[in-house]
Design a protein around this motif. Structure first.
Motif, PDB file in Angstrom:
ATOM      1  N   GLY A 129      -5.661   1.209   6.726  1.00 13.04           N
ATOM      2  CA  GLY A 129      -6.253   2.325   5.997  1.00 13.04           C
ATOM      3  C   GLY A 129      -5.534   2.636   4.695  1.00 13.04           C
ATOM      4  N   PRO A 130      -6.209   3.394   3.803  1.00  9.65           N
ATOM      5  CA  PRO A 130      -5.709   3.619   2.440  1.00  9.65           C
ATOM      6  C   PRO A 130      -4.335   4.282   2.386  1.00  9.65           C
ATOM      7  CG  PRO A 130      -7.891   4.644   2.752  1.00  9.65           C
ATOM      8  CD  PRO A 130      -7.537   3.965   4.037  1.00  9.65           C
ATOM      9  N   GLU A 131      -4.033   5.114   3.370  1.00  7.00           N
ATOM     10  CA  GLU A 131      -2.729   5.816   3.320  1.00  7.00           C
ATOM     11  C   GLU A 131      -1.559   4.857   3.478  1.00  7.00           C
ATOM     12  OE1 GLU A 131      -4.530   5.545   7.194  1.00  7.00           O
ATOM     13  OE2 GLU A 131      -5.277   6.443   5.350  1.00  7.00           O
ATOM     14  N   SER A 132      -1.813   3.628   3.938  1.00  7.75           N
ATOM     15  CA  SER A 132      -0.728   2.644   4.104  1.00  7.75           C
ATOM     16  C   SER A 132      -0.513   1.815   2.838  1.00  7.75           C
ATOM     17  CB  SER A 132      -1.048   1.716   5.284  1.00  7.75           C
ATOM     18  OG  SER A 132      -2.146   0.879   4.962  1.00  7.75           O
ATOM     19  N   LEU A 133      -1.266   2.093   1.783  1.00  6.57           N
ATOM     20  CA  LEU A 133      -1.235   1.220   0.603  1.00  6.57           C
ATOM     21  C   LEU A 133      -0.464   1.822  -0.576  1.00  6.57           C
ATOM     22  CD1 LEU A 133      -4.904  -0.063   0.907  1.00  6.57           C
ATOM     23  CD2 LEU A 133      -2.825  -1.466   1.060  1.00  6.57           C
ATOM     24  N   GLY A 134       0.460   2.709  -0.262  1.00  8.44           N
ATOM     25  CA  GLY A 134       1.233   3.357  -1.325  1.00  8.44           C
ATOM     26  C   GLY A 134       2.049   2.371  -2.140  1.00  8.44           C
ATOM     27  N   ASP A 135       2.689   1.399  -1.482  1.00  8.94           N
ATOM     28  CA  ASP A 135       3.521   0.435  -2.230  1.00  8.94           C
ATOM     29  C   ASP A 135       2.663  -0.374  -3.193  1.00  8.94           C
ATOM     30  OD1 ASP A 135       5.755   1.275  -0.978  1.00  8.94           O
ATOM     31  OD2 ASP A 135       5.892  -0.427   0.424  1.00  8.94           O
ATOM     32  N   GLN A 136       1.529  -0.856  -2.687  1.00  3.17           N
ATOM     33  CA  GLN A 136       0.655  -1.662  -3.557  1.00  3.17           C
ATOM     34  C   GLN A 136       0.132  -0.824  -4.726  1.00  3.17           C
ATOM     35  OE1 GLN A 136       0.702  -1.720  -0.253  1.00  3.17           O
ATOM     36  NE2 GLN A 136       0.225  -3.755   0.556  1.00  3.17           N
ATOM     37  N   ALA A 137      -0.118   0.464  -4.470  1.00  2.00           N
ATOM     38  CA  ALA A 137      -0.589   1.335  -5.559  1.00  2.00           C
ATOM     39  C   ALA A 137       0.515   1.515  -6.595  1.00  2.00           C
ATOM     40  CB  ALA A 137      -1.035   2.687  -4.995  1.00  2.00           C
ATOM     41  N   ASN A 138       1.734   1.776  -6.125  1.00  2.00           N
ATOM     42  CA  ASN A 138       2.841   2.029  -7.055  1.00  2.00           C
ATOM     43  C   ASN A 138       3.252   0.780  -7.816  1.00  2.00           C
ATOM     44  OD1 ASN A 138       2.982   4.696  -6.326  1.00  2.00           O
ATOM     45  ND2 ASN A 138       4.455   4.318  -4.676  1.00  2.00           N
ATOM     46  N   LEU A 196       1.613  -2.416  -7.943  1.00  2.00           N
ATOM     47  CA  LEU A 196       0.574  -3.235  -8.588  1.00  2.00           C
ATOM     48  C   LEU A 196      -0.416  -2.411  -9.403  1.00  2.00           C
ATOM     49  CD1 LEU A 196      -0.341  -5.598  -5.587  1.00  2.00           C
ATOM     50  CD2 LEU A 196       1.161  -6.120  -7.520  1.00  2.00           C
ATOM     51  N   GLY A 197      -0.615  -1.176  -8.972  1.00  2.00           N
ATOM     52  CA  GLY A 197      -1.611  -0.348  -9.651  1.00  2.00           C
ATOM     53  C   GLY A 197      -2.989  -0.413  -9.038  1.00  2.00           C
ATOM     54  N   ILE A 198      -3.070  -0.874  -7.774  1.00  2.00           N
ATOM     55  CA  ILE A 198      -4.389  -0.871  -7.110  1.00  2.00           C
ATOM     56  C   ILE A 198      -4.783   0.556  -6.733  1.00  2.00           C
ATOM     57  CG2 ILE A 198      -4.130  -3.216  -6.215  1.00  2.00           C
ATOM     58  CD1 ILE A 198      -3.855  -0.337  -3.781  1.00  2.00           C
ATOM     59  N   VAL A 199      -6.056   0.723  -6.466  1.00  2.00           N
ATOM     60  CA  VAL A 199      -6.555   2.007  -5.967  1.00  2.00           C
ATOM     61  C   VAL A 199      -6.742   1.861  -4.455  1.00  2.00           C
ATOM     62  CG1 VAL A 199      -8.443   3.679  -6.068  1.00  2.00           C
ATOM     63  CG2 VAL A 199      -7.782   2.387  -8.129  1.00  2.00           C
ATOM     64  N   PRO A 200      -5.972   2.593  -3.643  1.00  2.00           N
ATOM     65  CA  PRO A 200      -6.162   2.493  -2.196  1.00  2.00           C
ATOM     66  C   PRO A 200      -7.585   2.861  -1.806  1.00  2.00           C
ATOM     67  CG  PRO A 200      -4.125   3.653  -2.707  1.00  2.00           C
ATOM     68  CD  PRO A 200      -4.883   3.527  -3.990  1.00  2.00           C
ATOM     69  N   ALA A 201      -8.166   2.087  -0.897  1.00  2.00           N
ATOM     70  CA  ALA A 201      -9.590   2.284  -0.599  1.00  2.00           C
ATOM     71  C   ALA A 201      -9.855   2.066   0.881  1.00  2.00           C
ATOM     72  CB  ALA A 201     -10.419   1.296  -1.428  1.00  2.00           C
ATOM     73  N   THR A 202     -11.003   2.546   1.314  1.00  2.00           N
ATOM     74  CA  THR A 202     -11.492   2.186   2.649  1.00  2.00           C
ATOM     75  C   THR A 202     -12.146   0.805   2.542  1.00  2.00           C
ATOM     76  OG1 THR A 202     -13.658   3.132   2.217  1.00  2.00           O
ATOM     77  CG2 THR A 202     -11.987   4.615   3.169  1.00  2.00           C
ATOM     78  N   LEU A 203     -12.407   0.209   3.692  1.00  2.00           N
ATOM     79  CA  LEU A 203     -13.109  -1.083   3.678  1.00  2.00           C
ATOM     80  C   LEU A 203     -14.451  -0.950   2.970  1.00  2.00           C
ATOM     81  CD1 LEU A 203     -12.393  -2.264   7.336  1.00  2.00           C
ATOM     82  CD2 LEU A 203     -11.493  -3.285   5.231  1.00  2.00           C
ATOM     83  N   GLU A 204     -15.141   0.159   3.229  1.00  2.79           N
ATOM     84  CA  GLU A 204     -16.470   0.349   2.630  1.00  2.79           C
ATOM     85  C   GLU A 204     -16.374   0.481   1.108  1.00  2.79           C
ATOM     86  OE1 GLU A 204     -15.301   1.838   5.341  1.00  2.79           O
ATOM     87  OE2 GLU A 204     -16.664   0.993   6.830  1.00  2.79           O
TER      88      GLU A 204
END
Ligand SMILES: NC(=O)c1ccc[n+]([C@@H]2O[C@H](COP(=O)([O-])OP(=O)(O)OC[C@H]3O[C@@H](n4cnc5c(N)ncnc54)[C@H](OP(=O)(O)O)[C@@H]3O)[C@@H](O)[C@H]2O)c1
Length: 248
Positions: free
Chosen positions: A34-43, A45-53
């Motif tokens: 889920g998106p809340e686990s993607l903090g490292d990638q956001a910080n 790489l600059g991705i936007v954490p998202a749901t699968l949908e």
């Protein structure tokens, strides 16, 4: 700004995200947790954490970058809202036993990306499966560079293949049209092009040299070799037929 969705936040998903962001895409990334686990990638790489949908609904391109077995776990209808003119890319490889268990259709000879199509109900382009994630991040080059690497690109729609080749070019790689998905076994694990990291002429020759009756045995030989090295304490990944240490 172009919009991409990436399903899978591991080696290959992050490497491709890096290149897409560097070349002007907004990247929505989703994973299992889920998106809340993607903090490292956001910080980082600059991705936007998202749901699968949200990732599957990206406007221009959607990349599936999860282990093969996990494709069967994706929610039913996940790609129903993927825009009709977005291309869906499949970076997956099938490693029976060690990671992916057993998928009867692929064991029976169906190219792995055709199986993905049968699961998700949308056409895919097989792309990024035959290059190590590190090489995507590190080996991008401008067009015409003598050491530019090639990505082989298979899929049933010639226009989608052309768009994927243009995408490869835009992120620093030559794209080679590898034909329809029926031919995509030529770039699966155990083939000459797989993780060989070749330029476009050598990649074309490697696709032509692939022998279907040799693929399963070569993949198994590579897996057995990796297991025996691991049993001896070596840190190795899944080795390709030529014994190179690149894992994909
Ligand atoms: N590694 C390479 O160099 C490379 C190169 C080319 C192709 N490939 C192929 O690409 C695929 C992914 O490899 P990888 O090395 O990137 O894997 P990885 O580093 O293990 O990452 C796998 C990602 O998939 C996500 N995932 C697993 N099950 C999922 C599910 N049911 N729904 C949504 N997300 C799910 C995981 O989510 P969590 O983050 O929540 O755990 C994780 O983010 C494999 O088929 C592999 O053979 C790999």
């Amino acid at each position: 700004m172009k919009q991409a969705g990436i399903i899978g936040a591991g080696n290959i998903g992050c490497a491709v995200a890096q290149r897409l962001i560097a070349t002007g895409h907004e990247v929505r990334m989703a994973n299992r947790r889920g998106p809340e686990s993607l903090g490292d990638q956001a910080n980082v790489l600059g991705i936007v954490p998202a749901t699968l949908e949200q990732a599957a609904g990206a406007r221009d391109v959607v990349l599936i970058a999860i282990p093969e077995y996990a494709v069967a776990e994706l929610p039913d209808g996940l790609f129903a809202h993927t825009p009709a003119d977005a291309i869906i890319l499949d970076a997956g490889n099938y490693y029976p036993g060690v990671r992916d268990g057993s998928i009867a259709e692929i064991d029976g000879g169906m190219p792995d990306s055709q199986w993905v199509v049968s699961r998700i109900g949308r056409p895919v382009i097989k792309m990024f499966n035959m290059i190590h994630a590190n090489r995507i991040a590190e080996s991008h080059r401008p067009a015409g560079a003598p050491d530019r690497l090639c990505l082989t690109i298979a899929g049933d729609d010639p226009e989608d293949r052309a768009r994927a080749i243009a995408l490869a070019d835009s992120i620093g790689f030559d794209g080679l049209d590898a034909g329809a998905l029926t031919e995509s076994w030529r770039q699966q694990p155990g083939t000459p092009v797989y993780c060989a990291h070749l330029g476009i002429d050598a990649a074309r020759a490697a696709l032509a040299a692939a022998r279907r009756d040799a693929v399963t045995a070569a993949r198994q030989e590579a897996l057995d070799r990796a297991r025996s090295w691991q049993a001896n304490g070596a840190q190795v990944g899944l080795w390709n037929a030529a014994g190179r240490s690149d894992r994909a």
